[in-house]
Design a protein around this motif. Structure first.
Motif, PDB file in Angstrom:
ATOM      1  N   SER A 156      -4.389  -3.963   5.853  1.00 28.17           N
ATOM      2  CA  SER A 156      -5.548  -3.087   6.072  1.00 28.17           C
ATOM      3  C   SER A 156      -6.148  -3.005   7.542  1.00 28.17           C
ATOM      4  O   SER A 156      -6.695  -1.757   7.728  1.00 28.17           O
ATOM      5  N   THR A 213      -0.920   2.776 -11.675  1.00 30.43           N
ATOM      6  CA  THR A 213      -2.179   2.449 -11.272  1.00 30.43           C
ATOM      7  C   THR A 213      -2.323   0.898 -11.570  1.00 30.43           C
ATOM      8  O   THR A 213      -2.017   0.450 -12.604  1.00 30.43           O
ATOM      9  N   HIS A 217      -5.701   0.806  -8.001  1.00 25.62           N
ATOM     10  CA  HIS A 217      -4.891   1.322  -6.798  1.00 25.62           C
ATOM     11  C   HIS A 217      -3.810   1.847  -6.950  1.00 25.62           C
ATOM     12  O   HIS A 217      -2.899   1.570  -7.944  1.00 25.62           O
ATOM     13  N   GLU A 301      -8.734  -6.857   2.191  1.00 25.69           N
ATOM     14  CA  GLU A 301      -8.868  -5.862   1.273  1.00 25.69           C
ATOM     15  C   GLU A 301      -7.748  -6.098   0.235  1.00 25.69           C
ATOM     16  O   GLU A 301      -6.739  -6.955   0.486  1.00 25.69           O
TER      17      GLU A 301
END
Length: 359
Positions: A156, A213, A217, A301
């Protein structure tokens, strides 16, 4: 001995052809410094348990084998290890003896609640397709939760250790096209296997990449032809041609590679299928992220890794809820200049300890 010193010891033990010496060291270190119940199985895995049989089990998972070193990473048959600029350089530093050392020290030092069985596992043969992990699962290894210490740092933002809530898998296939040989001066007398293979390639090119997903995400895989081999002579119609196909898979989805078999004389065989991983427990993922957040200044993250790990086998075959969190950064593993940050090794030790104490 702190985690960085332990990492140096582990990295100094060659384990690309025979990982037994590295496994011996892991086993001995745990025997001398913990009161855990330790198992060394026939596959070479080292598995240790504290509070065995408690209500829930939380595992720290790694591996002690490495890929073959580059020439510059050995000298007189020994691995070359160097510490400079706040990093350890050498084969296995990133993948993954740095994180393995962090997990060992965390396992030793954690104040584990009585209702939690703390598990440490270092597998053999991860680089050979998860051989050790699969053997352990077949023998009953199935922790409820696991943190797999493969790299998740720098995804991230530079220097931030993130938490991977999913990763892609890999399926490698061979497409075989068969025809009938003939002299090239009379091409209509044969069936050109290369033509059939190229028809199959057109089908592969038209397949949609799998996508799904995980915890909000989006994950998209890929599929690509990576090789073609056919023909033995410039004046002969080839009777055989092979095509290799690389697919990066996502949880629950696969590209329909079998469609190539609609071409006459074409068949497809799956040669390797390393499973993807998806964490299905948002609370567990949040707990690990909280542990990562407490151990660093940056904000971790939830990320998706592009590479397969043993977390895929644990999820698919053992039903273990997994995340991936480790010291290595993208682009470090398997390189001639492989390295890992000493500060991030210590950070991961803190993350792993908090996980064992709070899950």
């Amino acid at each position: 001995m702190n985690a960085v010193e332990l990492a140096e010891r582990l990295v100094g033990i060659p384990s690309h052809e025979d990982e037994r010496a590295a496994g011996d060291y892991v086993e001995q270190w745990l025997e001398e410094r913990t009161d855990a119940a330790i198992e060394r199985d026939d596959a070479g895995n080292v598995i240790a348990r504290r509070n065995a049989g408690a209500d829930r089990s939380v595992a720290l998972v790694g591996h002690h084998d490495v890929v073959p070193p580059d020439d510059r990473q050995t000298a007189d048959g020994e691995y070359v290890l160097e510490r400079r600029g706040g990093r350890l350089y050498g084969r296995g530093t990133a993948d993954m003896k740095g994180s393995l050392a962090a997990a060992m020290v965390a396992f030793r030092r954690a104040d584990v609640p009585g209702e939690t069985e703390a598990v440490f596992a270092s597998f053999a043969g991860e680089e050979a397709g998860g051989v050790g992990c699969r053997a352990a699962i077949d023998a009953g290894f199935a922790p409820e939760y696991a943190v797999v210490g493969e790299g998740s740092t720098g995804y991230s933002a530079a220097g931030v250790t993130d938490v991977a809530i999913a990763h892609k898998g890999r399926r490698g296939s061979t497409v075989l096209a068969e025809g009938t040989a003939a002299h090239a001066s009379e091409p209509d007398e044969g069936e050109n296997a290369i033509y059939r293979a190229t028809d199959a390639v057109d089908i592969v090119r038209g397949l949609d990449a799998p996508e799904t997903t995980v915890l909000g995400h989006e994950i998209e895989g890929s599929i690509a032809v990576t090789g073609i081999d056919g023909g033995d002579a410039w004046n002969a119609i080839p009777e055989r041609c092979t095509v290799t196909v690389d697919e990066r898979t996502v949880p629950g989805e696969r590209a329909p590679i079998e469609r190539v078999e609609t071409v006459e004389g074409v068949s497809a065989t799956v040669d390797q299928d390393l499973p993807p991983m998806a964490c299905g427990d948002a609370d567990f993922a949040a707990t690990v992220r909280a542990a990562a957040d407490a151990a660093q200044d940056g904000t971790p993250e939830a990320i998706v890794k592009p590479h397969a790990t043993d977390a895929g086998w644990l999820t698919a075959r053992a039903g273990t809820t997994c995340v991936v969190c480790g010291a290595a950064e993208p682009g470090e593993a398997h390189t001639a200049t492989e390295s890992v940050s000493v500060g991030v090794i210590e950070r991961c030790r803190g993350i792993y300890r908090r996980v064992l104490e709070t899950v």
